[in-house]
Structure formats: C-alpha cells, structure tokens
Write a protein that holds these residues in place. Sequence first.
Motif, PDB file in Angstrom:
ATOM      1  N   THR A 170      54.531  55.372  45.487  1.00 12.97           N
ATOM      2  CA  THR A 170      55.701  54.930  45.327  1.00 12.97           C
ATOM      3  C   THR A 170      56.547  54.630  43.801  1.00 12.97           C
ATOM      4  O   THR A 170      56.003  54.337  42.722  1.00 12.97           O
ATOM      5  N   LYS A 171      58.522  53.839  43.652  1.00 17.17           N
ATOM      6  CA  LYS A 171      58.905  54.302  42.785  1.00 17.17           C
ATOM      7  C   LYS A 171      58.944  52.834  41.704  1.00 17.17           C
ATOM      8  O   LYS A 171      58.512  51.697  43.046  1.00 17.17           O
ATOM      9  N   SER A 172      58.651  52.478  41.096  1.00 20.01           N
ATOM     10  CA  SER A 172      58.744  51.424  40.198  1.00 20.01           C
ATOM     11  C   SER A 172      60.075  50.483  40.601  1.00 20.01           C
ATOM     12  O   SER A 172      60.903  51.353  41.378  1.00 20.01           O
ATOM     13  N   MET A 173      60.380  49.657  40.574  1.00 18.53           N
ATOM     14  CA  MET A 173      61.964  48.308  41.185  1.00 18.53           C
ATOM     15  C   MET A 173      63.152  49.912  39.488  1.00 18.53           C
ATOM     16  O   MET A 173      63.536  49.740  40.206  1.00 18.53           O
ATOM     17  N   GLN A 174      61.928  49.603  38.030  1.00 17.63           N
ATOM     18  CA  GLN A 174      63.082  49.877  37.544  1.00 17.63           C
ATOM     19  C   GLN A 174      63.181  51.551  37.945  1.00 17.63           C
ATOM     20  O   GLN A 174      64.875  51.809  37.999  1.00 17.63           O
ATOM     21  N   GLN A 175      62.663  52.623  38.687  1.00 15.19           N
ATOM     22  CA  GLN A 175      63.444  53.296  39.467  1.00 15.19           C
ATOM     23  C   GLN A 175      64.525  53.104  40.559  1.00 15.19           C
ATOM     24  O   GLN A 175      64.610  54.305  40.608  1.00 15.19           O
ATOM     25  N   GLY A 176      63.585  52.740  40.752  1.00 13.82           N
ATOM     26  CA  GLY A 176      64.198  52.064  42.094  1.00 13.82           C
ATOM     27  C   GLY A 176      65.784  51.522  42.164  1.00 13.82           C
ATOM     28  O   GLY A 176      66.770  51.680  42.970  1.00 13.82           O
ATOM     29  N   ALA A 177      65.584  51.026  40.714  1.00 12.10           N
ATOM     30  CA  ALA A 177      67.572  50.673  40.264  1.00 12.10           C
ATOM     31  C   ALA A 177      68.172  51.134  40.064  1.00 12.10           C
ATOM     32  O   ALA A 177      69.362  51.646  39.706  1.00 12.10           O
TER      33      ALA A 177
END
Length: 236
Positions: A170-177
């Motif tokens: 899955t994406k990291s939180m930073q990538q998701g943001a």
Amino acid sequence: MMCDLARLCSVREFAQSFKAKKLPLHILVCNAAVCTQPWRLTEDGLESTFQICHLGHFLLVQCLQDVLRRSAPARVVVVSSESHRFTDLLDSCGKVDLALLSPPKKEYWSMLAYNRAKLCNILFSNELHRRLSPHGVTSNAVHPGNMIYTSIHRSWWLMTVLFMMARPFTKSMQQGAATTVYCAVAPELEGLGGMYFNNCFRCMPSAQAQDQTCAASLWELSERLVAEGSVGVQAL
C-alpha cells in the motif's frame, strides 16, 4: 479545534468558533470519512456514513463560504474515491434519491453506502466550483490512491484482515496525501476547478459524477437536510 461531522450542531459550532478567530481561509480540505461501519442513525436522523462523508462537509463549507470568499483566492479540496464509479444516486424520475443515500437498516450495505457518499463528494465539489468560482473560490475532488493503510477499516474485521495482508504493497500516508496537497497548493491550478484528480493527474470520473443536473439536485437536497436538521429520517 474539534468538529464532529456526525452532529450538525457541532459543525455549526465549529464554524462559529473559527469565524470568531477572524482568520483567513485559503485552503479547506474535506477529508474525513468512515467506511464499512454498521448501520446507525445520527442524532440528526440520517444514516451515519452519508452524513459524515458528505452532509457534514457540505454544511461546513456552507457555514464558511463567506470566509472563503473574503479570503479569495481560496481552494476547496474534496477527498473522494474511485469507489464512486460503482453506484448511482438517482430515482426513476432522475432526481437524487434520499432513500438511497440514507437507507433504512434492512436496505443498508456498508460498502454501497460508502460508494454513494464518495459519488456525492465529486458532485458536491463540481457544484461548489460552479457556484463559488466567480467569487475566487475553486474546488476539485481527488482520489488519494488505492489501499492506503489507515484505520478507516476498523469497523469490519474482514476489511481489517485484507488491509493487513495488503499493507506491504500500500501507499504510505505521505504518498496518499500527495494528490490532495497538489490540488491545494499547485500554482498551475490557480483559478481552475470542477475537476477530478488521481495520482496528481486529472482524470475523468463516472458519467453520473459529471452530470450537472444530478449535482444541482444533490445540492438542493443537502440544503434542505441541513435546514431541516433532525427531520431527515422522516423524509424517508
């Protein structure tokens, strides 16, 4: 500052408290959501997924739109999902159907409720842009990315297991943001809105998400619900 989107009175109180600070508001991100949670009605008489994911944000923007207009240029970013593609909101007359958005318990399916709320997000963003862009306020909707590991799945054990298994991919939180941040601050998007973004690129949402008549119908229904307060369930 606390704001409980499941309580319309809390949204109004939050907006009043923010206004009292006399601060400008250049960026407003409508991000909060719930998913795969059991059926329950809010104190306002509406199904909770619909109210938290859409109607609470709608009221928040309504309460703060005068601040956004005074702060122009300003941007609203509404976090939606690719899940919006797997549902519809219209009745046989082509109007947005409250019985679909806030169903009784016997007709409730949590994932479908989430999909419908995410479709509402894009329709709301598009209509908001149409109404406020002449005043220097733009709005865009975004899909943050597939399978970002958060606690949004906490209400359903099966979804929790799936998220745990997929976590290494899955994406990291930073990538998701990233897409949200891009739409909030990218200089090249100044003055531009009414669009849908995925992975920092503009893409086309579903046909119904692009329907201006549907967007206007949802807006009118949402206005009526926030004005009526706790009579939402009786409208069913």
